[in-house]
Design a protein around this motif. Sequence first.
Motif, PDB file in Angstrom:
ATOM      1  N   LEU A 133      -1.152  13.824   2.996  1.00  0.00           N
ATOM      2  CA  LEU A 133      -2.286  14.745   2.778  1.00  0.00           C
ATOM      3  C   LEU A 133      -3.163  14.568   1.434  1.00  0.00           C
ATOM      4  CD1 LEU A 133      -4.100  17.300   3.253  1.00  0.00           C
ATOM      5  CD2 LEU A 133      -1.949  18.569   2.706  1.00  0.00           C
ATOM      6  N   ASN A 134      -4.153  14.155   1.325  1.00  0.00           N
ATOM      7  CA  ASN A 134      -4.891  13.887   0.216  1.00  0.00           C
ATOM      8  C   ASN A 134      -4.104  12.890  -0.627  1.00  0.00           C
ATOM      9  OD1 ASN A 134      -6.935  15.556   0.748  1.00  0.00           O
ATOM     10  ND2 ASN A 134      -6.133  17.478  -0.149  1.00  0.00           N
ATOM     11  N   VAL A 156       8.117  19.239   7.246  1.00  0.00           N
ATOM     12  CA  VAL A 156       6.807  19.341   6.796  1.00  0.00           C
ATOM     13  C   VAL A 156       6.600  20.440   5.679  1.00  0.00           C
ATOM     14  CG1 VAL A 156       4.448  20.242   7.465  1.00  0.00           C
ATOM     15  CG2 VAL A 156       5.964  19.094   9.118  1.00  0.00           C
ATOM     16  N   ASN A 157       6.209  19.977   4.667  1.00  0.00           N
ATOM     17  CA  ASN A 157       6.080  21.080   3.539  1.00  0.00           C
ATOM     18  C   ASN A 157       4.827  21.821   3.880  1.00  0.00           C
ATOM     19  OD1 ASN A 157       7.914  19.506   1.955  1.00  0.00           O
ATOM     20  ND2 ASN A 157       6.321  18.180   1.155  1.00  0.00           N
ATOM     21  N   LEU A 158       5.047  22.833   4.712  1.00  0.00           N
ATOM     22  CA  LEU A 158       4.172  23.612   5.010  1.00  0.00           C
ATOM     23  C   LEU A 158       3.768  24.648   3.741  1.00  0.00           C
ATOM     24  CD1 LEU A 158       4.907  25.130   8.429  1.00  0.00           C
ATOM     25  CD2 LEU A 158       3.283  23.415   8.087  1.00  0.00           C
ATOM     26  N   ALA A 159       4.695  25.319   3.205  1.00  0.00           N
ATOM     27  CA  ALA A 159       4.559  26.154   2.126  1.00  0.00           C
ATOM     28  C   ALA A 159       4.912  25.704   0.536  1.00  0.00           C
ATOM     29  CB  ALA A 159       5.309  27.430   2.279  1.00  0.00           C
ATOM     30  N   HIS A 160       5.951  24.931   0.597  1.00  0.00           N
ATOM     31  CA  HIS A 160       6.351  24.391  -0.657  1.00  0.00           C
ATOM     32  C   HIS A 160       6.509  22.902  -0.747  1.00  0.00           C
ATOM     33  CE1 HIS A 160       7.546  28.722  -0.817  1.00  0.00           C
ATOM     34  NE2 HIS A 160       8.143  28.471   0.361  1.00  0.00           N
ATOM     35  N   ALA A 161       6.399  22.202  -1.633  1.00  0.00           N
ATOM     36  CA  ALA A 161       6.642  20.816  -2.094  1.00  0.00           C
ATOM     37  C   ALA A 161       7.555  20.774  -3.235  1.00  0.00           C
ATOM     38  CB  ALA A 161       5.125  20.244  -2.556  1.00  0.00           C
ATOM     39  N   PRO A 162       8.356  19.785  -3.045  1.00  0.00           N
ATOM     40  CA  PRO A 162       9.652  19.278  -3.943  1.00  0.00           C
ATOM     41  C   PRO A 162       9.081  18.958  -5.210  1.00  0.00           C
ATOM     42  CG  PRO A 162       9.814  18.223  -1.892  1.00  0.00           C
ATOM     43  CD  PRO A 162       8.441  18.786  -1.873  1.00  0.00           C
ATOM     44  N   GLY A 163       9.634  19.073  -6.318  1.00  0.00           N
ATOM     45  CA  GLY A 163       9.231  18.791  -7.652  1.00  0.00           C
ATOM     46  C   GLY A 163       9.102  17.353  -7.738  1.00  0.00           C
ATOM     47  N   ALA A 164       8.595  16.676  -8.751  1.00  0.00           N
ATOM     48  CA  ALA A 164       8.572  15.304  -8.953  1.00  0.00           C
ATOM     49  C   ALA A 164      10.153  14.726  -9.210  1.00  0.00           C
ATOM     50  CB  ALA A 164       7.762  14.745 -10.080  1.00  0.00           C
ATOM     51  N   ASP A 165      10.872  15.649  -9.757  1.00  0.00           N
ATOM     52  CA  ASP A 165      12.311  15.180 -10.204  1.00  0.00           C
ATOM     53  C   ASP A 165      13.232  15.222  -8.902  1.00  0.00           C
ATOM     54  OD1 ASP A 165      12.103  17.825  -9.926  1.00  0.00           O
ATOM     55  OD2 ASP A 165      13.712  18.598 -11.172  1.00  0.00           O
ATOM     56  N   GLN A 166      12.665  15.484  -7.751  1.00  0.00           N
ATOM     57  CA  GLN A 166      13.406  15.397  -6.597  1.00  0.00           C
ATOM     58  C   GLN A 166      13.115  14.316  -5.793  1.00  0.00           C
ATOM     59  OE1 GLN A 166      12.356  20.098  -5.841  1.00  0.00           O
ATOM     60  NE2 GLN A 166      14.284  19.872  -4.775  1.00  0.00           N
ATOM     61  N   VAL A 167      12.334  13.494  -6.257  1.00  0.00           N
ATOM     62  CA  VAL A 167      12.091  12.314  -5.290  1.00  0.00           C
ATOM     63  C   VAL A 167      12.097  10.982  -6.110  1.00  0.00           C
ATOM     64  CG1 VAL A 167      10.126  13.414  -3.711  1.00  0.00           C
ATOM     65  CG2 VAL A 167       9.507  12.240  -5.966  1.00  0.00           C
ATOM     66  N   GLU A 168      12.458   9.814  -5.507  1.00  0.00           N
ATOM     67  CA  GLU A 168      12.887   8.732  -6.301  1.00  0.00           C
ATOM     68  C   GLU A 168      11.673   8.238  -6.929  1.00  0.00           C
ATOM     69  OE1 GLU A 168      13.322   5.369  -3.917  1.00  0.00           O
ATOM     70  OE2 GLU A 168      12.828   6.221  -2.179  1.00  0.00           O
ATOM     71  N   ALA A 169      11.937   7.287  -8.066  1.00  0.00           N
ATOM     72  CA  ALA A 169      10.777   6.748  -8.863  1.00  0.00           C
ATOM     73  C   ALA A 169       9.820   6.077  -7.906  1.00  0.00           C
ATOM     74  CB  ALA A 169      11.354   6.038  -9.971  1.00  0.00           C
ATOM     75  N   ASN A 170       8.596   6.108  -8.279  1.00  0.00           N
ATOM     76  CA  ASN A 170       7.310   5.573  -7.774  1.00  0.00           C
ATOM     77  C   ASN A 170       7.115   6.006  -6.364  1.00  0.00           C
ATOM     78  OD1 ASN A 170       7.195   3.706 -10.212  1.00  0.00           O
ATOM     79  ND2 ASN A 170       8.784   2.579  -9.289  1.00  0.00           N
ATOM     80  N   ALA A 171       7.602   6.847  -6.007  1.00  0.00           N
ATOM     81  CA  ALA A 171       7.500   7.542  -4.700  1.00  0.00           C
ATOM     82  C   ALA A 171       6.014   8.374  -4.771  1.00  0.00           C
ATOM     83  CB  ALA A 171       8.672   8.512  -4.000  1.00  0.00           C
ATOM     84  N   LEU A 172       5.555   8.567  -3.624  1.00  0.00           N
ATOM     85  CA  LEU A 172       4.414   9.208  -3.616  1.00  0.00           C
ATOM     86  C   LEU A 172       4.430  10.814  -3.969  1.00  0.00           C
ATOM     87  CD1 LEU A 172       2.449   8.152  -0.375  1.00  0.00           C
ATOM     88  CD2 LEU A 172       1.786   7.498  -2.585  1.00  0.00           C
ATOM     89  N   VAL A 175       3.507  16.768  -1.583  1.00  0.00           N
ATOM     90  CA  VAL A 175       2.436  17.921  -1.622  1.00  0.00           C
ATOM     91  C   VAL A 175       2.776  18.943  -0.401  1.00  0.00           C
ATOM     92  CG1 VAL A 175       0.386  16.500  -2.338  1.00  0.00           C
ATOM     93  CG2 VAL A 175       0.847  16.691   0.051  1.00  0.00           C
ATOM     94  N   SER A 176       2.269  20.342  -0.278  1.00  0.00           N
ATOM     95  CA  SER A 176       2.391  21.142   0.601  1.00  0.00           C
ATOM     96  C   SER A 176       0.951  21.267   1.410  1.00  0.00           C
ATOM     97  CB  SER A 176       2.844  22.443   0.065  1.00  0.00           C
ATOM     98  OG  SER A 176       1.982  23.062  -0.690  1.00  0.00           O
ATOM     99  N   LEU A 177       1.057  21.816   2.467  1.00  0.00           N
ATOM    100  CA  LEU A 177      -0.244  21.973   3.333  1.00  0.00           C
ATOM    101  C   LEU A 177      -1.010  23.195   2.507  1.00  0.00           C
ATOM    102  CD1 LEU A 177      -1.778  21.495   6.127  1.00  0.00           C
ATOM    103  CD2 LEU A 177      -0.566  23.187   7.114  1.00  0.00           C
ATOM    104  N   ALA A 178      -0.298  24.291   2.329  1.00  0.00           N
ATOM    105  CA  ALA A 178      -0.770  25.297   1.742  1.00  0.00           C
ATOM    106  C   ALA A 178      -1.499  25.224   0.140  1.00  0.00           C
ATOM    107  CB  ALA A 178       0.179  26.614   1.372  1.00  0.00           C
ATOM    108  N   GLY A 179      -0.712  24.318  -0.442  1.00  0.00           N
ATOM    109  CA  GLY A 179      -1.159  23.938  -1.647  1.00  0.00           C
ATOM    110  C   GLY A 179      -2.359  23.127  -1.872  1.00  0.00           C
ATOM    111  N   GLU A 180      -2.420  22.131  -0.747  1.00  0.00           N
ATOM    112  CA  GLU A 180      -3.643  21.210  -0.833  1.00  0.00           C
ATOM    113  C   GLU A 180      -4.886  21.819  -0.099  1.00  0.00           C
ATOM    114  OE1 GLU A 180      -3.803  17.784  -2.143  1.00  0.00           O
ATOM    115  OE2 GLU A 180      -2.067  18.784  -3.464  1.00  0.00           O
TER     116      GLU A 180
END
Length: 268
Positions: A133-134, A156-172, A175-180
């Motif tokens: 999404l975007n 699906v991240n409907l309401a919340h998206a994980p923080g950048a520290d929760q995904v591996e390096a260089n991963a996209l 984002v969440s549906l609500a946030g975007e």
Amino acid sequence: MDPVNPKAAETGSSAASSRSLSKPGASWPDGYGRLIFDSVDSTLSEAARRASELTGPTWILAQEQTAARGRRGRSWATPRGNFAATLMLRHGEEPSSAALRSFVASLALRRAFVATTRDESAFALKWPNDVLLNGGKVAGILLESIGDHLAIGIGVNLAHAPGADQVEANALRPVSLAGETGVTVTPTAFLDVLAKEYAELEQQFRTYSFAPIRTAWLAHAARLGEQIVARTMKDETRGVFEDVDTMGNLILRTPKGRVSITAADVFF
């Protein structure tokens, strides 16, 4: 709640045991069952525990997951407000054919997102099993074989998206549906839409095989014609994303020629 024996609202063979959970919408597909739980460790694990009870295709939804898992054994928690579900299908296919359901599921997810937001342009499909999404990851798919069932796990991240520290390096970026988009939808309402879209595409897949699914998937593929990196546990291949073949393999054009990749993580 005990994750091994959670209370559930069930449609099909058992009566609903929680009045707080909605019944399926009017467009719920014929022949598909539905189990809704308040909290489980993982909908994939719950699907495995209940496999012997299921007599037809069944969606298993949890309002919360406490020990979800993803590709290569990665784990995370799914907070309330996000979507966590597994579709159990009985199948007698070769593993290579069953694996093509990731394309069916990702197309169904995209159609459900478009139906929910009325935005055709914001959603793209990332090989092999993510929805963007975007440009950020909003949904992922994991397939597992459980006896004679295929389990299609969807987050699906409907309401919340994980923080950048929760995904591996260089991963996209997650984002969440609500946030975007500003659109809010409950997991049960989203399931009503997704189940309908999936049932239609599943019927198409069973009738016409992979060809029309592949064409539709490629029409919405992220970074088609651009350079990407496909990384496995052992090596990585850099090349231009040229195609997805009739077996669902990623085709990259590299300085050494065309390379077919069966399984990998893709980085942009």
